[in-house]
Scaffold this motif. Structure first.
Motif, PDB file in Angstrom:
ATOM      1  N   THR A 164       9.824  10.904  -9.116  1.00 21.37           N
ATOM      2  CA  THR A 164      11.013  10.496  -9.868  1.00 21.37           C
ATOM      3  C   THR A 164      11.983   9.729  -8.981  1.00 21.37           C
ATOM      4  OG1 THR A 164      10.733  12.508 -11.153  1.00 21.37           O
ATOM      5  CG2 THR A 164      12.843  11.366 -11.401  1.00 21.37           C
ATOM      6  N   SER A 165      12.281  10.291  -7.796  1.00 21.16           N
ATOM      7  CA  SER A 165      13.282   9.623  -6.948  1.00 21.16           C
ATOM      8  C   SER A 165      12.759   8.292  -6.412  1.00 21.16           C
ATOM      9  CB  SER A 165      13.740  10.540  -5.810  1.00 21.16           C
ATOM     10  OG  SER A 165      12.676  10.768  -4.926  1.00 21.16           O
ATOM     11  N   ALA A 166      11.439   8.192  -6.187  1.00 21.61           N
ATOM     12  CA  ALA A 166      10.871   6.929  -5.694  1.00 21.61           C
ATOM     13  C   ALA A 166      10.709   5.930  -6.840  1.00 21.61           C
ATOM     14  CB  ALA A 166       9.513   7.187  -5.046  1.00 21.61           C
ATOM     15  N   ASN A 167      10.823   6.445  -8.077  1.00 26.30           N
ATOM     16  CA  ASN A 167      10.606   5.623  -9.265  1.00 26.30           C
ATOM     17  C   ASN A 167       9.203   4.982  -9.259  1.00 26.30           C
ATOM     18  OD1 ASN A 167      11.348   4.669 -11.724  1.00 26.30           O
ATOM     19  ND2 ASN A 167      12.415   2.845 -10.928  1.00 26.30           N
ATOM     20  N   VAL A 168       8.228   5.796  -8.901  1.00 27.24           N
ATOM     21  CA  VAL A 168       6.838   5.346  -8.841  1.00 27.24           C
ATOM     22  C   VAL A 168       6.034   6.200  -9.834  1.00 27.24           C
ATOM     23  CG1 VAL A 168       4.766   5.289  -7.362  1.00 27.24           C
ATOM     24  CG2 VAL A 168       6.979   4.630  -6.404  1.00 27.24           C
ATOM     25  N   PRO A 169       5.302   5.566 -10.762  1.00 26.96           N
ATOM     26  CA  PRO A 169       4.451   6.378 -11.645  1.00 26.96           C
ATOM     27  C   PRO A 169       3.312   6.975 -10.823  1.00 26.96           C
ATOM     28  CG  PRO A 169       4.025   4.042 -11.991  1.00 26.96           C
ATOM     29  CD  PRO A 169       5.165   4.119 -11.021  1.00 26.96           C
ATOM     30  N   VAL A 170       2.774   8.103 -11.286  1.00 23.96           N
ATOM     31  CA  VAL A 170       1.783   8.792 -10.449  1.00 23.96           C
ATOM     32  C   VAL A 170       0.576   7.896 -10.168  1.00 23.96           C
ATOM     33  CG1 VAL A 170       0.597  10.021 -12.335  1.00 23.96           C
ATOM     34  CG2 VAL A 170       0.642  11.018 -10.043  1.00 23.96           C
ATOM     35  N   ASP A 171       0.210   6.995 -11.098  1.00 20.80           N
ATOM     36  CA  ASP A 171      -0.927   6.112 -10.815  1.00 20.80           C
ATOM     37  C   ASP A 171      -0.510   4.862 -10.031  1.00 20.80           C
ATOM     38  OD1 ASP A 171       0.417   4.823 -12.769  1.00 20.80           O
ATOM     39  OD2 ASP A 171      -1.273   4.609 -14.158  1.00 20.80           O
ATOM     40  N   GLY A 172       0.758   4.843  -9.579  1.00 23.40           N
ATOM     41  CA  GLY A 172       1.216   3.761  -8.703  1.00 23.40           C
ATOM     42  C   GLY A 172       0.988   4.093  -7.240  1.00 23.40           C
ATOM     43  N   VAL A 173       0.350   5.232  -6.994  1.00 23.49           N
ATOM     44  CA  VAL A 173       0.029   5.649  -5.614  1.00 23.49           C
ATOM     45  C   VAL A 173      -1.385   5.181  -5.288  1.00 23.49           C
ATOM     46  CG1 VAL A 173      -0.472   7.695  -4.245  1.00 23.49           C
ATOM     47  CG2 VAL A 173       1.586   7.639  -5.651  1.00 23.49           C
ATOM     48  N   ASP A 174      -1.599   4.591  -4.087  1.00 22.09           N
ATOM     49  CA  ASP A 174      -2.910   4.018  -3.752  1.00 22.09           C
ATOM     50  C   ASP A 174      -3.823   4.970  -2.988  1.00 22.09           C
ATOM     51  OD1 ASP A 174      -2.285   1.301  -4.744  1.00 22.09           O
ATOM     52  OD2 ASP A 174      -0.772   1.380  -3.146  1.00 22.09           O
ATOM     53  N   VAL A 175      -3.224   5.801  -2.121  1.00 25.88           N
ATOM     54  CA  VAL A 175      -4.008   6.712  -1.266  1.00 25.88           C
ATOM     55  C   VAL A 175      -3.289   8.056  -1.231  1.00 25.88           C
ATOM     56  CG1 VAL A 175      -4.779   7.153   1.126  1.00 25.88           C
ATOM     57  CG2 VAL A 175      -4.885   4.835   0.224  1.00 25.88           C
ATOM     58  N   ILE A 176      -4.063   9.145  -1.186  1.00 23.68           N
ATOM     59  CA  ILE A 176      -3.469  10.475  -1.028  1.00 23.68           C
ATOM     60  C   ILE A 176      -3.799  10.961   0.384  1.00 23.68           C
ATOM     61  CG2 ILE A 176      -3.281  12.824  -1.999  1.00 23.68           C
ATOM     62  CD1 ILE A 176      -2.902  10.697  -4.181  1.00 23.68           C
ATOM     63  N   MET A 198       0.848  -1.198   0.000  1.00 25.41           N
ATOM     64  CA  MET A 198       0.000   0.000   0.000  1.00 25.41           C
ATOM     65  C   MET A 198       0.891   1.259   0.000  1.00 25.41           C
ATOM     66  SD  MET A 198      -2.934   1.598   0.340  1.00 25.41           S
ATOM     67  CE  MET A 198      -3.923   0.111   0.456  1.00 25.41           C
ATOM     68  N   ARG A 199       0.794   2.026  -1.084  1.00 25.23           N
ATOM     69  CA  ARG A 199       1.636   3.230  -1.177  1.00 25.23           C
ATOM     70  C   ARG A 199       0.801   4.478  -0.917  1.00 25.23           C
ATOM     71  NH1 ARG A 199       4.297   1.487  -6.821  1.00 25.23           N
ATOM     72  NH2 ARG A 199       5.909   0.108  -6.000  1.00 25.23           N
ATOM     73  N   VAL A 200       1.209   5.241   0.082  1.00 26.68           N
ATOM     74  CA  VAL A 200       0.495   6.479   0.415  1.00 26.68           C
ATOM     75  C   VAL A 200       1.377   7.673   0.058  1.00 26.68           C
ATOM     76  CG1 VAL A 200      -0.660   7.803   2.233  1.00 26.68           C
ATOM     77  CG2 VAL A 200      -0.702   5.310   2.318  1.00 26.68           C
ATOM     78  N   LEU A 201       0.781   8.604  -0.672  1.00 34.14           N
ATOM     79  CA  LEU A 201       1.469   9.866  -0.975  1.00 34.14           C
ATOM     80  C   LEU A 201       1.048  10.867   0.102  1.00 34.14           C
ATOM     81  CD1 LEU A 201       3.041  11.644  -3.207  1.00 34.14           C
ATOM     82  CD2 LEU A 201       0.763  12.414  -3.809  1.00 34.14           C
ATOM     83  N   GLY A 202       2.025  11.418   0.829  1.00 37.33           N
ATOM     84  CA  GLY A 202       1.714  12.372   1.897  1.00 37.33           C
ATOM     85  C   GLY A 202       2.124  13.783   1.513  1.00 37.33           C
ATOM     86  N   ILE A 203       1.238  14.734   1.778  1.00 33.91           N
ATOM     87  CA  ILE A 203       1.535  16.144   1.475  1.00 33.91           C
ATOM     88  C   ILE A 203       1.370  16.976   2.738  1.00 33.91           C
ATOM     89  CG2 ILE A 203       0.849  18.175   0.120  1.00 33.91           C
ATOM     90  CD1 ILE A 203      -0.163  16.332  -2.061  1.00 33.91           C
ATOM     91  N   GLU A 204       2.406  17.764   3.050  1.00 33.83           N
ATOM     92  CA  GLU A 204       2.393  18.624   4.248  1.00 33.83           C
ATOM     93  C   GLU A 204       2.645  20.071   3.817  1.00 33.83           C
ATOM     94  OE1 GLU A 204       2.146  18.881   7.638  1.00 33.83           O
ATOM     95  OE2 GLU A 204       2.990  20.889   7.448  1.00 33.83           O
ATOM     96  N   SER A 205       1.745  20.975   4.222  1.00 36.27           N
ATOM     97  CA  SER A 205       1.967  22.394   3.887  1.00 36.27           C
ATOM     98  C   SER A 205       1.368  23.310   4.945  1.00 36.27           C
ATOM     99  CB  SER A 205       1.357  22.717   2.510  1.00 36.27           C
ATOM    100  OG  SER A 205      -0.047  22.780   2.604  1.00 36.27           O
ATOM    101  N   SER A 206       1.419  22.876   6.230  1.00 36.15           N
ATOM    102  CA  SER A 206       0.690  23.649   7.251  1.00 36.15           C
ATOM    103  C   SER A 206       1.392  24.934   7.656  1.00 36.15           C
ATOM    104  CB  SER A 206       0.462  22.780   8.486  1.00 36.15           C
ATOM    105  OG  SER A 206       1.687  22.492   9.102  1.00 36.15           O
ATOM    106  N   CYS A 207       2.718  24.993   7.432  1.00 38.75           N
ATOM    107  CA  CYS A 207       3.458  26.149   7.932  1.00 38.75           C
ATOM    108  C   CYS A 207       4.389  26.679   6.841  1.00 38.75           C
ATOM    109  CB  CYS A 207       4.188  25.729   9.204  1.00 38.75           C
ATOM    110  SG  CYS A 207       4.751  27.108  10.174  1.00 38.75           S
ATOM    111  N   ASP A 208       5.693  26.571   7.015  1.00 44.69           N
ATOM    112  CA  ASP A 208       6.609  27.111   6.002  1.00 44.69           C
ATOM    113  C   ASP A 208       7.384  26.032   5.248  1.00 44.69           C
ATOM    114  OD1 ASP A 208       8.021  26.426   8.271  1.00 44.69           O
ATOM    115  OD2 ASP A 208       9.479  28.024   8.071  1.00 44.69           O
ATOM    116  N   ASP A 209       7.071  24.761   5.492  1.00 46.36           N
ATOM    117  CA  ASP A 209       7.745  23.675   4.770  1.00 46.36           C
ATOM    118  C   ASP A 209       6.762  22.982   3.832  1.00 46.36           C
ATOM    119  OD1 ASP A 209      10.254  23.865   6.118  1.00 46.36           O
ATOM    120  OD2 ASP A 209       9.368  22.833   7.837  1.00 46.36           O
ATOM    121  N   THR A 210       7.179  22.797   2.569  1.00 46.69           N
ATOM    122  CA  THR A 210       6.372  22.004   1.644  1.00 46.69           C
ATOM    123  C   THR A 210       6.983  20.609   1.653  1.00 46.69           C
ATOM    124  OG1 THR A 210       6.340  23.998   0.259  1.00 46.69           O
ATOM    125  CG2 THR A 210       5.352  22.008  -0.671  1.00 46.69           C
ATOM    126  N   GLY A 211       6.276  19.656   2.237  1.00 37.03           N
ATOM    127  CA  GLY A 211       6.804  18.287   2.331  1.00 37.03           C
ATOM    128  C   GLY A 211       5.965  17.341   1.496  1.00 37.03           C
TER     129      GLY A 211
END
Ligand SMILES: Nc1ncnc2c1ncn2[C@@H]1O[C@H](COP(=O)(O)OP(=O)(O)OP(=O)(O)O)[C@@H](O)[C@H]1O
Ligand SMILES: [Mg+2]
Length: 330
Positions: free
Chosen positions: A64-76, A1-14
């Motif tokens: 790119t660095s994970a070598n995962v195509p965008v549709d290879g992600v299961d959950v956002i 199960m591959r989860v793509l995580g996005i963090e942008s609550s403060c001053d870091d874009t993770g």
């Protein structure tokens, strides 16, 4: 199960891709902290603009660095709050766009819970435990009984521990963010004759509440009498903050009869805090686990890890749900 995580609550874009809540396949953090340095704190409008600039390149580089195509992600998974509204909106909008385009489930994560899940990137979480969240905007103690099961035991009634270090660093002319600057200066001190009072609350609301606002005044007073001992002042400030955090956390773990303490949040990168907590808890046969230093501050991997467990519990965010701030936990 591959989860793509996005963090942008403060001053870091993770942004990160994490497999099964544990293994980081790719991760990047783009910080705008340098832009805020001159202001001595974060300027919300500038932070949101930087997120807009950073989010797509960050997504690209992680795939790119994970070598995962965008549709290879299961959950956002995305940080839904709390945080700066304009900053949160950037991450949440990007996450919604991806979930919609890829037909993948979207999970909204509480930012502080995500900080705690930075520990799950080291090894599976042991329950029940006590977790200390010490960041730039929050200081809170939780009983952590299971995934999604957190109970607040105490929190700061005024400044956060990180805020106390940041304000102290500004008083000492050390720049922003203050925590790492205080830590590296304090490390050069071999003998210190200065001390600051360890903050203690006379009448807490919760039994394990903290207070750090008095430290700044105490530091200003001490600095007036010892203007040339900046390194010792930094040492004394770090010592007082660490002592207050360690005492309360170990007391809470004993009261809750748990054998494991987790640290999380930016201040948990502090070596003296890690060592003092491990030592004092160890004397009570309580073990301490900390995230890797690079996972302690805001990042996408902790959001992906928290999102993995939230998704398993059925947590979902719909496309018409907005960022949430304030947003209470436990
Ligand atoms: N090595 C360190 N020692 C002490 N403090 C540190 C260290 N590294 C970072 N910090 C402090 O951690 C804080 C930033 O942590 P973090 O990124 O988790 O907070 P935040 O995301 O801004 O706040 P919140 O998570 O509450 O919204 C700052 O106050 C910074 O000074
Ligand atoms: Mg944070």
């Amino acid at each position: 199960m591959r989860v793509l995580g996005i963090e942008s609550s403060c001053d870091d874009t993770g942004v990160a891709i994490v497999e099964d809540g544990r293994k980081i396949l790719g991760a990047t953090v783009r910080s705008s902290s340098r832009i805020h340095e001159d202001f001595g704190g974060i300027v919300p409008e500038l932070a949101s603009r930087e997120h807009v600039m950073a989010i797509l390149p960050a997504l690209h580089s992680v795939l790119t660095s994970a070598n995962v195509p965008v549709d290879g992600v299961d959950v956002i998974a995305v940080t839904r709050g709390p945080g700066l509204l304009g900053s949160l909106l950037v991450g949440v909008t990007a996450a919604k766009a991806l979930a919609l385009a890829l037909s993948r489930p979207l999970v909204g994560v509480h930012h502080l819970e995500a900080h705690l899940y930075a520990n799950a990137l080291v090894e599976p979480i042991i329950f029940p435990s006590v977790a200390l969240l010490v960041s730039g905007g929050h200081t809170a103690l939780y009983r952590w009984s299971g995934h999604g099961d957190l109970r607040l035991l105490g929190e700061t009634v005024d400044d956060a521990a990180g805020e106390a270090l940041d304000k102290g660093a500004r008083t000492l002319g050390l720049g922003y963010p203050g925590g790492p600057a205080i830590e590296s200066l304090a490390r050069t001190v071999t003998r210190c004759d200065l001390s600051l009072p360890v903050p203690r609350l006379r009448r807490p609301i919760h039994p394990f509440d903290f207070s750090f606002s008095g430290l700044k005044t105490a530091l200003v007073d001490l600095a007036k009498n010892h203007p040339h001992q900046v390194d010792e002042l930094a040492f004394a400030l770090e010592a007082a903050v660490v002592q207050a955090l360690v005492e309360k956390t170990v007391q809470a773990a004993l009261a809750e009869k748990v054998k494991r303490i987790y640290l999380a949040g930016g201040v948990s990168a502090n070596l003296r805090l890690r060592q003092a907590m491990t030592e004092m808890a160890g004397a009570q046969e309580i073990s301490v686990l900390v995230p890797r230093p690079q996972d302690s501050t805001d990042n996408g991997a902790m959001v992906a890890a928290a999102g993995y467990y939230a998704w398993q519990l059925g947590g979902r965010m719909s496309l018409d749900q907005a960022p949430k701030t304030p947003f209470s936990l436990g």
